[in-house]
Structure formats: C-alpha cells, structure tokens
Design a protein around this motif. Structure first.
Motif, short mmCIF file in Angstrom:
data_model
loop_
_atom_site.label_atom_id
_atom_site.label_comp_id
_atom_site.label_asym_id
_atom_site.label_seq_id
_atom_site.Cartn_x
_atom_site.Cartn_y
_atom_site.Cartn_z
N ARG A 1 0.84 -1.21 0.00
CA ARG A 1 0.00 0.00 0.00
C ARG A 1 0.87 1.26 0.00
NH1 ARG A 1 -0.27 4.38 3.70
NH2 ARG A 1 -2.14 5.30 2.83
N TRP A 51 -10.84 2.06 3.58
CA TRP A 51 -10.01 1.53 4.66
C TRP A 51 -10.47 2.13 6.00
CZ3 TRP A 51 -3.96 2.49 4.94
CH2 TRP A 51 -3.44 1.80 6.04
N GLY A 53 -9.03 -1.40 -0.16
CA GLY A 53 -9.45 -0.57 0.96
C GLY A 53 -10.11 -1.37 2.06
N GLN A 62 -9.58 3.95 -1.84
CA GLN A 62 -8.94 2.96 -0.97
C GLN A 62 -8.78 3.51 0.44
OE1 GLN A 62 -4.38 1.95 -0.41
NE2 GLN A 62 -5.08 1.09 -2.35
#
Length: 413
Positions: free
Chosen positions: A30, A62, A114, A58
């Motif tokens: 990431r 998340w 995410g 994302q």
C-alpha cells in the motif's frame, strides 16, 4: 477495578513478532502505490486524477471499514478478521494488476484493497496487542507494531521498483498479492477470544456496556473528539505524500529511483520515529508529543517545497518527515486506551482512524484533481502545512485521563 487481559497460549514475544510481521507485510504494498501511477497512466492514457481517485477511495474505505472490522474483532476475535482482510487485499491487488478500465482500477485498488486493509492492517494488530499483552508491554508494542509497518515501507518500494523493471508492473502487483497472503498463518498468534474483556490501565469497565453505549460515551467525550479531529491531518499528509511524491519528483526532473528511495527512507526513518514515539508516550505528555509531531511536519514540508528539488533534498525530506510519519499512532492509540480501556479499543481507535482516512481520501484526491487543473501540487503542499499547524493546536486541550465512570454504573436499558 479492571478486567484481566485476554489469555493466550503464545508468549508476549511471539505475539509482538507476529503482529509486527503482519504490519510490515500489509503496509508495504500500500505504501508503494505511487510507483505504479506513471506506468499505469502512461499505458492506458489516463490522467493522474483517475489513479488518484482509486487510491483516494482505498483510503476512504479503509477508514470506513476500520470501525466495523474493529467491532467484529472485539466481539468475535481477531483471527477471522485478519484472514478475511488478507484475502480481500490480495484479490484487490490482482484485480489492479489486470485492470484495463478506470472502473476495474477503482474496484481493485480502491474497493477491495481498501476493505482488505481495514481487516488486516496494523490497526487490528494494535487492538490485539491491547487485549493480549500485559499492560507494561503495550506502549512499546504499539510503537514496535507501527515501526514494523514503517519498515515495510522501507523494504517494498525498492523491491517494487526492481520488480517493475524486471517483470513489469502487472506481475509486480501479483507478487505483492502473494506476499499479503502470508498474513493468514501469522494471524494465529494474534487470535483473541470472542468477546474478550481486556481492560488494565483504563477506567473501571461498565458491566455489560454495549457497542452503542461505548460509542455514545466516546463521542460525548471532548478529548476523544479533539483527538479524532487532529488525526485527520495525519491521513491527509501521509496519503498525499505516499501517492504523489514520486510523480512530484519526476516532474522536477528526478529519476523514478529517487522517488522510490525517498519513500523507502521515509519508511526506515519512521521505524525509528515510531519506536521513539512509543518510548516517549510513557515518559511525557501525549498531547504535547502529538502537537510537536504535527508542527514538525509542517516545518519539514515547508522547507522541502521552498528548496530546489534534488536527490539530496529529497532524501533529507524523507528522513525528516519519516521520523514524524506514523509517530502519531503510539500516543493516539495510547490515549484511546487511557480514556476508555481496551474492551472496545479496536473499534474506538477505528473511528479515530476513519477520520485519518477521510483526510487521506482528500489528500490523494485533491492532489490528482488540482494537478490536472493547475499542472502542479503547490496548493496541496501549502494546505498540508496549514493543517499541520491546526492539528498541533487542536491536540493541546486534550485531557489525559480516563473517562469518568461512577462505581457501579449500569448501562441504560
């Protein structure tokens, strides 16, 4: 009165090592997202706003999924959540690798990665640490878990550059996906018991307190609200730099390797910064520590954009901002635990992290939108500086003490 920590058949040392490895593995791919921006946009002819929106989604999802993942882990145990998160994360990287349309890119890099991160990132690790480790272990374990994620940022960008050059960006993402699946066996050591009630070092627990009552208590607590608001800036700055710094340096005439190594240096410096922050969290005021971190970031960013871009200034910026990168996490998570105990820590820290990721969404998205509109990142850099100063001030009124719970208080029916 406090409740005992959740018992584990694993030693504290193994729990910390396993959690740190999970943080390292999940943070690495990431943190390397910016390396794929130019190869993807060049191959498909997309603007940077297309890629930026995918990573912005994302960050938002998340954060949106984090409180729910934390609540499920608090209620049913961490192991299953970590495994499901790892599967979604790996699947998202594979979809990203073979995406040929913006919609598929947003599905893979945005939605799947995410939600995957919300279930297997270092936030869940910190929640498990709070439940499984003795109180004396927790502050340094929070710092170690955060530092391990940072070390993933040191390892993965150079590896990503090497994989892109040797295998192509498609296969590099597939290799990253395979690495994420290693989270599943490591998660065994972080298995917490369903509905475990851990709570040393916080306020006296409310018997039978529900999730709704815990949330109501938290969001009526002024210091928690200030902590959540301040964490917004952390996400804004980190996400913008992670995704757009490599492109910013390329625009300045520097090589892709400089961008990759700058991200790597940020990760390495952050390992030291996070450990130091965990150590300082046990020895000084946490609110003052947070204030100095946010102010220091503002100064580092201002110096970086005012100086001519070069390999030397880029690496120096990587070191400076890296020392302050995730150093906000140990004092923030420690304050959540201090205010409310550890029973609902994963969920309550998850809501703080949601604020962090809303900031991340705006940092990445505005970076792409404003670049396409003006051809540079100047406005977003200065906005990052202003937010850093604002967050330094927001954290100062926080009261570092447990929420007041009268002895024998029973939750409302």
């Amino acid at each position: 009165m406090s409740e005992p920590v959740s018992r584990s058949r694993f030693s504290p040392e193994l729990i910390v090592v396993s959690g740190c490895l999970i943080a390292l593995i999940t943070f690495g791919p990431r943190a390397s997202a910016g390396l794929f921006q130019i190869p993807m946009t060049v191959e498909f002819g997309w603007g940077r706003d297309v890629f930026g929106l995918a990573i912005a989604v994302q960050n938002l999802l998340w954060g949106l999924g984090q409180p729910f993942a934390g609540a499920v882990a608090d209620r049913f145990g961490a192991f299953r959540v970590l495994c499901v998160g790892a599967i979604l994360y790996a699947l998202g990287l594979v979809v990203m690798a073979y995406a040929t349309t913006p919609g598929l890119l947003h599905l893979g890099a945005g939605v799947l990665v995410g939600f995957g991160l919300s279930g297997c990132s270092f936030n869940l690790v910190l929640g498990a640490f709070g439940k499984l480790l003795p109180e004396s272990w927790r502050p340094m374990a929070f710092g170690a878990g955060t530092a391990a994620g940072s070390f993933g940022q040191f390892l993965f960008p150079p590896l990503g550059n090497a994989l892109i050059e040797s295998l192509g960006w498609h296969q590099a993402l597939v290799v990253f996906a395979a690495s994420v699946l290693l989270v599943m066996p490591l998660a065994v050591a972080l298995a917490t018991r369903p509905a475990a009630k851990a709570g040393q070092g916080g306020p006296a627990p409310v018997p039978g307190q529900s999730i709704g009552q815990a949330l109501s208590e938290a969001f009526r607590h002024r210091s928690y609200v200030l902590l959540v608001l301040g964490f917004f800036t952390c996400g804004f700055q980190l996400a913008f730099i992670t995704v757009h710094l490599p492109a910013y340096l390329r625009d300045a005439g520097l090589s892709a390797a400089v961008g990759g190594w700058t991200l790597a240096v940020i990760g390495l410096a952050n390992a030291f910064g996070s450990l130091t922050s965990g150590w300082l969290s046990t020895r000084m005021s946490k609110r003052w520590l947070l204030a100095w971190i946010y102010f220091g970031r503002a100064v580092a960013i201002a110096a970086f954009i005012l100086l001519p871009a070069s390999p030397v200034t880029s690496i120096a910026f990587g070191i400076a901002i890296g020392l302050l990168w995730l150093s906000t996490v140990p004092p923030t998570s420690s304050l959540v635990m201090l205010m409310f105990g550890t029973r609902y820590m994963a969920m309550l820290y998850g809501f703080a992290f949601f604020s962090h990721q809303v900031g991340g969404f705006l940092g990445v998205w505005l970076g792409g939108i404003l670049y396409e509109a003006y051809g540079n990142y100047t406005f977003v850099w200065w906005l990052s500086i202003a937010l850093g100063i604002a967050s330094a001030l927001i954290n100062l009124p926080i009261q570092e003490k447990p929420v007041e719970r009268p002895v024998g208080l029973q939750p409302a029916e």
